[in-house]
Write a protein that holds these residues in place. Structure first.
Motif, mmCIF file in Angstrom:
data_model
loop_
_atom_site.group_PDB
_atom_site.id
_atom_site.type_symbol
_atom_site.label_atom_id
_atom_site.label_comp_id
_atom_site.label_asym_id
_atom_site.label_seq_id
_atom_site.Cartn_x
_atom_site.Cartn_y
_atom_site.Cartn_z
ATOM 1 N N GLY A 136 89.211 -55.661 39.833
ATOM 2 C CA GLY A 136 87.954 -55.388 40.118
ATOM 3 C C GLY A 136 87.752 -53.865 40.291
ATOM 4 O O GLY A 136 88.589 -52.955 40.328
ATOM 5 N N PRO A 137 86.588 -53.356 39.644
ATOM 6 C CA PRO A 137 86.310 -52.017 39.865
ATOM 7 C C PRO A 137 86.454 -51.160 41.161
ATOM 8 O O PRO A 137 86.977 -50.147 41.340
ATOM 9 N N ARG A 138 86.195 -52.012 42.015
ATOM 10 C CA ARG A 138 86.165 -51.476 43.461
ATOM 11 C C ARG A 138 87.877 -51.237 43.865
ATOM 12 O O ARG A 138 88.222 -50.200 44.318
ATOM 13 N N THR A 139 88.659 -52.278 43.382
ATOM 14 C CA THR A 139 89.754 -52.039 43.561
ATOM 15 C C THR A 139 90.560 -51.002 42.905
ATOM 16 O O THR A 139 91.296 -50.286 43.384
ATOM 17 N N ARG A 140 90.283 -50.657 41.787
ATOM 18 C CA ARG A 140 90.815 -49.426 40.750
ATOM 19 C C ARG A 140 90.200 -48.288 41.506
ATOM 20 O O ARG A 140 91.047 -47.358 41.665
ATOM 21 N N GLN A 141 89.115 -48.019 42.195
ATOM 22 C CA GLN A 141 88.553 -46.973 43.069
ATOM 23 C C GLN A 141 89.524 -46.900 44.033
ATOM 24 O O GLN A 141 89.992 -45.828 44.563
ATOM 25 N N PHE A 142 89.472 -47.929 44.988
ATOM 26 C CA PHE A 142 90.352 -48.034 45.903
ATOM 27 C C PHE A 142 91.743 -47.478 45.735
ATOM 28 O O PHE A 142 92.323 -46.473 46.296
ATOM 29 N N THR A 143 92.483 -48.012 44.551
ATOM 30 C CA THR A 143 93.680 -47.562 44.184
ATOM 31 C C THR A 143 93.731 -46.055 43.896
ATOM 32 O O THR A 143 94.852 -45.120 44.363
ATOM 33 N N HIS A 144 92.652 -45.513 43.010
ATOM 34 C CA HIS A 144 92.650 -44.024 42.697
ATOM 35 C C HIS A 144 92.472 -43.342 44.092
ATOM 36 O O HIS A 144 93.228 -42.434 44.319
ATOM 37 N N GLU A 145 91.604 -43.542 45.212
ATOM 38 C CA GLU A 145 91.682 -42.889 46.287
ATOM 39 C C GLU A 145 92.877 -42.928 47.143
ATOM 40 O O GLU A 145 93.244 -41.998 47.674
ATOM 41 N N LEU A 146 93.582 -43.915 47.429
ATOM 42 C CA LEU A 146 94.916 -44.086 48.074
ATOM 43 C C LEU A 146 95.961 -43.093 47.241
ATOM 44 O O LEU A 146 96.745 -42.518 47.988
ATOM 45 N N ARG A 147 95.943 -43.258 45.950
ATOM 46 C CA ARG A 147 96.942 -42.272 45.158
ATOM 47 C C ARG A 147 96.492 -40.642 45.482
ATOM 48 O O ARG A 147 97.343 -39.968 45.570
ATOM 49 N N THR A 148 95.104 -40.431 45.484
ATOM 50 C CA THR A 148 94.938 -38.923 45.886
ATOM 51 C C THR A 148 95.268 -38.762 47.301
ATOM 52 O O THR A 148 95.845 -37.915 47.609
ATOM 53 N N LEU A 149 95.379 -39.621 48.307
ATOM 54 C CA LEU A 149 95.641 -39.281 49.717
ATOM 55 C C LEU A 149 97.230 -39.235 49.564
ATOM 56 O O LEU A 149 97.674 -38.363 50.513
ATOM 57 N N LEU A 150 97.622 -40.044 49.087
ATOM 58 C CA LEU A 150 99.393 -40.137 49.018
ATOM 59 C C LEU A 150 99.775 -38.700 48.240
ATOM 60 O O LEU A 150 100.943 -38.281 48.612
ATOM 61 N N ASP A 151 99.101 -38.394 47.343
ATOM 62 C CA ASP A 151 99.585 -37.080 46.542
ATOM 63 C C ASP A 151 99.336 -35.601 47.330
ATOM 64 O O ASP A 151 99.800 -34.701 46.984
ATOM 65 N N ALA A 152 98.455 -35.998 48.448
ATOM 66 C CA ALA A 152 98.031 -34.639 49.343
ATOM 67 C C ALA A 152 99.140 -34.315 50.167
ATOM 68 O O ALA A 152 99.539 -35.300 50.924
ATOM 69 N N PRO A 153 99.674 -33.026 50.130
ATOM 70 C CA PRO A 153 100.740 -32.579 50.855
ATOM 71 C C PRO A 153 100.104 -32.708 52.433
ATOM 72 O O PRO A 153 98.989 -32.391 52.902
ATOM 73 N N LEU A 154 101.093 -32.887 53.406
ATOM 74 C CA LEU A 154 100.569 -32.783 54.963
ATOM 75 C C LEU A 154 101.395 -31.812 55.476
ATOM 76 O O LEU A 154 102.744 -31.937 55.416
ATOM 77 N N ASP A 155 100.948 -30.912 56.041
ATOM 78 C CA ASP A 155 101.678 -30.127 57.050
ATOM 79 C C ASP A 155 102.018 -30.517 58.434
ATOM 80 O O ASP A 155 101.330 -30.586 59.284
ATOM 81 N N THR A 156 103.454 -30.900 58.463
ATOM 82 C CA THR A 156 103.599 -31.628 59.433
ATOM 83 C C THR A 156 104.341 -30.602 60.682
ATOM 84 O O THR A 156 104.633 -30.840 61.903
#
Length: 175
Positions: A136-156
């Motif tokens: 589904g298109p919502r699943t594709r968008q959700f997957t895109h958003e998850l990848r964006t978050l996973l690729d963002a570095p976090l300063d721990t």
């Protein structure tokens, strides 16, 4: 007037809490689904990843598998040893780097992994049904958003001392 936590807290659960809850829900569901195959969720993650990597001709080292899955190298080593003692994984020295351990599935491991992948795929279909299913298109968008978050570095390395706790005398003096 001083700020209190209740004045500044967002309405409802935070995105971080929701991500944590969803990951916990998923981990528990996968643990239960693959338990009859003698696997845990973490072990499933390793064998399923090995299936995918082997399909592309890779025989990864423990380090490469750790990097790919996001698991700690020491944890991957522990999981690989358990899978090896269960007859599902072979661990051998890398001829190009004798310090590295390469991982591959045994025939039994490949068979168990294939069965587990089917079970988890059906579970994933259930999870994503409210978003329109796997394709589904919502699943594709959700997957895109998850990848964006996973690729963002976090300063721990953020220090707690750099934050002034709301409601403390120091914070009230500043308001």
């Amino acid at each position: 007037m001083s700020s209190t936590v209740s004045d500044t807290a967002p309405e409802g659960p935070t995105p971080g809490f929701l991500v944590w809850r969803l990951s916990t829900k998923w981990r528990v569901a996968v643990d239960r689904a693959v338990a009859p195959l003698g696997l845990t969720h973490a072990q499933y993650s390793l064998v399923a990843t090995l299936v995918g990597m082997h399909r592309t001709g890779l025989r990864p080292s423990q380090r490469q598998l750790a990097d790919h899955t996001g698991l700690e190298a020491l944890y991957v080593s522990k999981l690989a040893r358990a899978l090896e003692s269960g007859g599902l994984v072979d661990r051998t020295r890398d001829p190009a780097d004798p310090r590295a351990i390469q991982l591959s599935l045994t025939p039994q491991g490949h068979e168990v992994a294939q069965r587990a992948i089917k079970v988890v795929h059906r579970l994933l279909e259930q999870l994503l049904q409210p978003l329109g299913g796997l394709d589904g298109p919502r699943t594709r968008q959700f997957t895109h958003e998850l990848r964006t978050l996973l690729d963002a570095p976090l300063d721990t390395s953020i220090e707690l001392g750099t934050f002034i706790e709301l409601g403390t005398p120091a914070a009230e003096e500043q308001s």
